[in-house]
Design a protein around this motif. Structure first.
Motif, PDB file in Angstrom:
ATOM      1  N   SER A 331       0.851  -1.189   0.000  1.00 19.67           N
ATOM      2  CA  SER A 331       0.000   0.000   0.000  1.00 19.67           C
ATOM      3  C   SER A 331       0.883   1.233   0.000  1.00 19.67           C
ATOM      4  O   SER A 331       1.944   1.254   0.640  1.00 19.67           O
ATOM      5  CB  SER A 331      -0.899   0.025   1.247  1.00 19.67           C
ATOM      6  OG  SER A 331      -1.521   1.287   1.384  1.00 19.67           O
ATOM      7  N   PRO A 332       0.465   2.283  -0.698  1.00 14.61           N
ATOM      8  CA  PRO A 332       1.231   3.537  -0.667  1.00 14.61           C
ATOM      9  C   PRO A 332       1.260   4.149   0.731  1.00 14.61           C
ATOM     10  O   PRO A 332       2.070   5.040   1.013  1.00 14.61           O
ATOM     11  CB  PRO A 332       0.498   4.422  -1.668  1.00 14.61           C
ATOM     12  CG  PRO A 332      -0.873   3.859  -1.770  1.00 14.61           C
ATOM     13  CD  PRO A 332      -0.721   2.391  -1.578  1.00 14.61           C
ATOM     14  N   TYR A 333       0.355   3.686   1.604  1.00 18.11           N
ATOM     15  CA  TYR A 333       0.335   4.174   2.979  1.00 18.11           C
ATOM     16  C   TYR A 333       1.313   3.422   3.884  1.00 18.11           C
ATOM     17  O   TYR A 333       1.463   3.787   5.049  1.00 18.11           O
ATOM     18  CB  TYR A 333      -1.082   4.071   3.557  1.00 18.11           C
ATOM     19  CG  TYR A 333      -2.013   5.139   3.016  1.00 18.11           C
ATOM     20  CD1 TYR A 333      -2.111   6.385   3.621  1.00 18.11           C
ATOM     21  CD2 TYR A 333      -2.789   4.900   1.891  1.00 18.11           C
ATOM     22  CE1 TYR A 333      -2.950   7.370   3.125  1.00 18.11           C
ATOM     23  CE2 TYR A 333      -3.627   5.885   1.381  1.00 18.11           C
ATOM     24  CZ  TYR A 333      -3.703   7.104   1.991  1.00 18.11           C
ATOM     25  OH  TYR A 333      -4.522   8.085   1.500  1.00 18.11           O
ATOM     26  N   ASN A 334       1.946   2.395   3.376  1.00 18.78           N
ATOM     27  CA  ASN A 334       2.895   1.612   4.171  1.00 18.78           C
ATOM     28  C   ASN A 334       4.244   2.327   4.179  1.00 18.78           C
ATOM     29  O   ASN A 334       5.020   2.248   3.225  1.00 18.78           O
ATOM     30  CB  ASN A 334       3.052   0.205   3.600  1.00 18.78           C
ATOM     31  CG  ASN A 334       3.956  -0.660   4.444  1.00 18.78           C
ATOM     32  OD1 ASN A 334       4.588  -0.193   5.389  1.00 18.78           O
ATOM     33  ND2 ASN A 334       4.037  -1.943   4.098  1.00 18.78           N
ATOM     34  N   THR A 335       4.509   3.051   5.278  1.00 18.62           N
ATOM     35  CA  THR A 335       5.757   3.829   5.355  1.00 18.62           C
ATOM     36  C   THR A 335       6.959   2.974   5.741  1.00 18.62           C
ATOM     37  O   THR A 335       8.067   3.513   5.896  1.00 18.62           O
ATOM     38  CB  THR A 335       5.595   4.984   6.370  1.00 18.62           C
ATOM     39  OG1 THR A 335       5.218   4.445   7.648  1.00 18.62           O
ATOM     40  CG2 THR A 335       4.549   5.968   5.891  1.00 18.62           C
ATOM     41  N   TYR A 336       6.753   1.654   5.862  1.00 13.77           N
ATOM     42  CA  TYR A 336       7.894   0.749   6.018  1.00 13.77           C
ATOM     43  C   TYR A 336       8.475   0.423   4.643  1.00 13.77           C
ATOM     44  O   TYR A 336       9.675   0.249   4.505  1.00 13.77           O
ATOM     45  CB  TYR A 336       7.468  -0.554   6.713  1.00 13.77           C
ATOM     46  CG  TYR A 336       7.394  -0.435   8.230  1.00 13.77           C
ATOM     47  CD1 TYR A 336       8.470  -0.798   9.026  1.00 13.77           C
ATOM     48  CD2 TYR A 336       6.241   0.033   8.852  1.00 13.77           C
ATOM     49  CE1 TYR A 336       8.405  -0.699  10.409  1.00 13.77           C
ATOM     50  CE2 TYR A 336       6.159   0.129  10.227  1.00 13.77           C
ATOM     51  CZ  TYR A 336       7.249  -0.233  11.009  1.00 13.77           C
ATOM     52  OH  TYR A 336       7.179  -0.129  12.383  1.00 13.77           O
ATOM     53  N   ARG A 337       7.595   0.365   3.654  1.00 14.36           N
ATOM     54  CA  ARG A 337       8.028   0.004   2.305  1.00 14.36           C
ATOM     55  C   ARG A 337       8.329   1.220   1.433  1.00 14.36           C
ATOM     56  O   ARG A 337       9.125   1.138   0.503  1.00 14.36           O
ATOM     57  CB  ARG A 337       6.963  -0.841   1.622  1.00 14.36           C
ATOM     58  CG  ARG A 337       6.780  -2.217   2.244  1.00 14.36           C
ATOM     59  CD  ARG A 337       5.834  -3.066   1.424  1.00 14.36           C
ATOM     60  NE  ARG A 337       6.357  -3.305   0.069  1.00 14.36           N
ATOM     61  CZ  ARG A 337       5.779  -4.103  -0.827  1.00 14.36           C
ATOM     62  NH1 ARG A 337       4.641  -4.730  -0.514  1.00 14.36           N
ATOM     63  NH2 ARG A 337       6.301  -4.267  -2.016  1.00 14.36           N
ATOM     64  N   HIS A 338       7.653   2.323   1.712  1.00 12.14           N
ATOM     65  CA  HIS A 338       7.789   3.514   0.860  1.00 12.14           C
ATOM     66  C   HIS A 338       8.379   4.678   1.662  1.00 12.14           C
ATOM     67  O   HIS A 338       7.931   4.973   2.769  1.00 12.14           O
ATOM     68  CB  HIS A 338       6.430   3.917   0.286  1.00 12.14           C
ATOM     69  CG  HIS A 338       5.784   2.842  -0.521  1.00 12.14           C
ATOM     70  ND1 HIS A 338       6.129   2.595  -1.834  1.00 12.14           N
ATOM     71  CD2 HIS A 338       4.810   1.942  -0.209  1.00 12.14           C
ATOM     72  CE1 HIS A 338       5.392   1.591  -2.306  1.00 12.14           C
ATOM     73  NE2 HIS A 338       4.594   1.175  -1.335  1.00 12.14           N
ATOM     74  N   LYS A 339       9.365   5.321   1.072  1.00 10.73           N
ATOM     75  CA  LYS A 339       9.961   6.486   1.705  1.00 10.73           C
ATOM     76  C   LYS A 339       9.035   7.695   1.555  1.00 10.73           C
ATOM     77  O   LYS A 339       8.200   7.755   0.663  1.00 10.73           O
ATOM     78  CB  LYS A 339      11.323   6.803   1.073  1.00 10.73           C
ATOM     79  CG  LYS A 339      12.390   5.754   1.322  1.00 10.73           C
ATOM     80  CD  LYS A 339      13.693   6.169   0.665  1.00 10.73           C
ATOM     81  CE  LYS A 339      14.776   5.121   0.899  1.00 10.73           C
ATOM     82  NZ  LYS A 339      16.063   5.518   0.272  1.00 10.73           N
ATOM     83  N   GLY A 340       9.263   8.645   2.413  1.00 17.80           N
ATOM     84  CA  GLY A 340       8.475   9.879   2.340  1.00 17.80           C
ATOM     85  C   GLY A 340       7.132   9.748   3.032  1.00 17.80           C
ATOM     86  O   GLY A 340       6.814   8.745   3.681  1.00 17.80           O
ATOM     87  N   LEU A 341       6.336  10.772   2.870  1.00 14.77           N
ATOM     88  CA  LEU A 341       5.012  10.814   3.495  1.00 14.77           C
ATOM     89  C   LEU A 341       4.017   9.956   2.726  1.00 14.77           C
ATOM     90  O   LEU A 341       4.147   9.776   1.510  1.00 14.77           O
ATOM     91  CB  LEU A 341       4.507  12.254   3.546  1.00 14.77           C
ATOM     92  CG  LEU A 341       5.290  13.236   4.429  1.00 14.77           C
ATOM     93  CD1 LEU A 341       4.783  14.655   4.200  1.00 14.77           C
ATOM     94  CD2 LEU A 341       5.159  12.855   5.900  1.00 14.77           C
ATOM     95  N   PRO A 342       3.013   9.439   3.411  1.00 16.54           N
ATOM     96  CA  PRO A 342       1.928   8.750   2.696  1.00 16.54           C
ATOM     97  C   PRO A 342       1.175   9.742   1.818  1.00 16.54           C
ATOM     98  O   PRO A 342       1.336  10.963   1.969  1.00 16.54           O
ATOM     99  CB  PRO A 342       1.064   8.195   3.831  1.00 16.54           C
ATOM    100  CG  PRO A 342       1.361   9.041   5.010  1.00 16.54           C
ATOM    101  CD  PRO A 342       2.791   9.468   4.867  1.00 16.54           C
ATOM    102  N   PRO A 343       0.337   9.284   0.918  1.00 16.57           N
ATOM    103  CA  PRO A 343      -0.330  10.191  -0.035  1.00 16.57           C
ATOM    104  C   PRO A 343      -1.328  11.162   0.589  1.00 16.57           C
ATOM    105  O   PRO A 343      -1.748  12.122  -0.080  1.00 16.57           O
ATOM    106  CB  PRO A 343      -1.025   9.232  -0.999  1.00 16.57           C
ATOM    107  CG  PRO A 343      -1.111   7.933  -0.292  1.00 16.57           C
ATOM    108  CD  PRO A 343       0.048   7.870   0.635  1.00 16.57           C
TER     109      PRO A 343
END
Length: 401
Positions: A331-343
């Motif tokens: 999920s783009p809200y998963n801040t473990y997998r994606h850097k930066g802020l969620p959408p």
């Protein structure tokens, strides 16, 4: 002098003539008197005739004056009676006696004057006249305390009794719903449906364009401000959500959201997103600026935020136990997998969280862990070894170690 001389005796004429002559001599008047001016001659006959007509004229004048006075008095009396008739409702307006009976709901619209309120009450049969209500409100000097809303009153009330009920908070027909900080949109809908009786499907179907969202808001999440709302009969889903968005706008102005966003090098939406994570992570009000600093430190270093509440939001779950598998959700809200802020925001933050996002504390912390959620104890560190120890402390408190 000539007129009076015509009614005197001959002896009086001679004496008066002498007197007149003497007066002329003393005053130095040189005019000669015309013949007969001091005698009874032809002028005396006209004067006598005039003397006979004078009493008649006076009687007619008196009769006219009497008629005029009577007419004037009648006019004054008529005017007085008319004025009393016109002024009576104001001097002594119709009023009921006692507390009244039955039940009736009356709506007072915003900006209503005491007379407008009195008219609405009279139309509903609550008071006998608008004037009686106005008089009661003015005598007690409470006109400025009358508030808009729906009120439960009784029919046939004395104006003073109706006024008392309008000033009594318990008379107002309203549902007060408190929306706490950190709820997600769907949780807000559930609460409004349960406590305000609004159909949840109507809340879900509200056109976002109708509620006054800021231009930078992609949706309702983050912008339904947590507060206590008064929901009145007839309020729709749009009305309530619009009130919540309007309350957010007021808070945003108060904290200087749009101006402050530039100071922390974020957009207004990003500030609300950071505030929503701060709010979702819990802790105390004093912890909020420190949590903000951890987020900004990690953003500056390009490190994934690794905020537990974001992966729980991605799964629409609520738990204090975040597992390894949770951190791997796609999920783009998963801040473990994606850097930066969620959408976008993951909850609806309050004013203190917004303030913290705009005013982070000073520090080099890179991690934080709420080690004791029950007592809202959060610890901060810039050492990974301490972070690992704090996680173990949390697991122990949750009974998962």
């Amino acid at each position: 002098m000539a007129h009076h001389a015509s009614e005197a005796t001959a002896e009086g004429e001679e004496a008066e003539g002498a007197t007149e002559a003497g007066a002329e001599a003393l005053t130095g008047a040189g005019d000669e008197k015309p013949p007969g001016s001091g005698t009874g001659g032809a002028d005396e006959g006209r004067s006598a005739a005039g003397g006979e007509e004078e009493p008649g004229r006076r009687k007619k004048a008196l009769r006219k004056a009497g008629l005029l006075s009577a007419g004037l008095l009648a006019g004054v009396l008529a005017l007085g009676l008319g004025a009393i008739t016109v002024m009576k409702p104001y001097l002594s307006p119709a009023d009921f006696e006692g507390p009244g009976s039955g039940s009736v709901t009356v709506r007072i619209t915003p900006g209503s004057s005491a007379y407008t309120i009195g008219s609405a009450l009279a139309e509903a049969g609550v008071v006998a006249s608008a004037q009686s209500f106005v008089r009661a409100a003015e005598e007690r000097a409470v006109t400025d305390r009358l508030r808009p809303g729906h009120y439960r009153l009784r029919r046939g009330m004395a104006a003073v009794a109706a006024l008392d009920l309008l000033l009594k908070p318990g008379s107002r027909v309203v549902r007060r719903v408190t929306v706490p900080e950190g709820l997600r949109v769907q949780e807000v809908f559930s609460r409004l449906s349960k406590l305000a009786g609004l159909p949840i499907e109507e809340l879900r179907k509200v056109d976002k364009a109708l509620v006054g969202l800021p231009k930078y808001a992609p949706g309702l999440e983050g912008f339904l401000f947590p507060a206590t709302y008064e929901i009145e009969p007839g309020d729709t889903a749009v009305d309530v959500l619009a009130a919540m968005v309007e309350r957010f706008a007021a808070a945003a102005r108060h904290v200087g959201l749009e101006e402050g966003a530039k100071r922390v090098n974020l957009t207004p939406l990003e500030v609300v997103t950071v505030a929503s994570m701060i709010q979702a992570e819990g802790g105390t009000d004093e912890d909020y600026p420190k949590i903000a600093r951890v987020i900004y430190n990690r953003l500056a270093k390009g490190t994934p935020l690794e905020i537990d509440s974001t992966v729980l939001y991605a799964q629409n779950r609520r738990t204090l136990r975040v597992t390894e598998s949770d951190t791997k959700v796609d999920s783009p809200y998963n801040t473990y997998r994606h850097k930066g802020l969620p959408p976008g925001p993951i909850a609806n933050p309050g004013e203190k969280a917004l303030m913290a996002a705009l005013n982070p504390a000073e520090g080099d912390w890179h991690w934080f862990v709420t080690t004791d959620p029950a007592h809202r104890i959060t610890k901060f560190t810039n050492k990974e070894s301490e972070f690992v120890r704090y996680r173990e402390e949390l697991n122990k408190n949750l009974g998962t170690s």
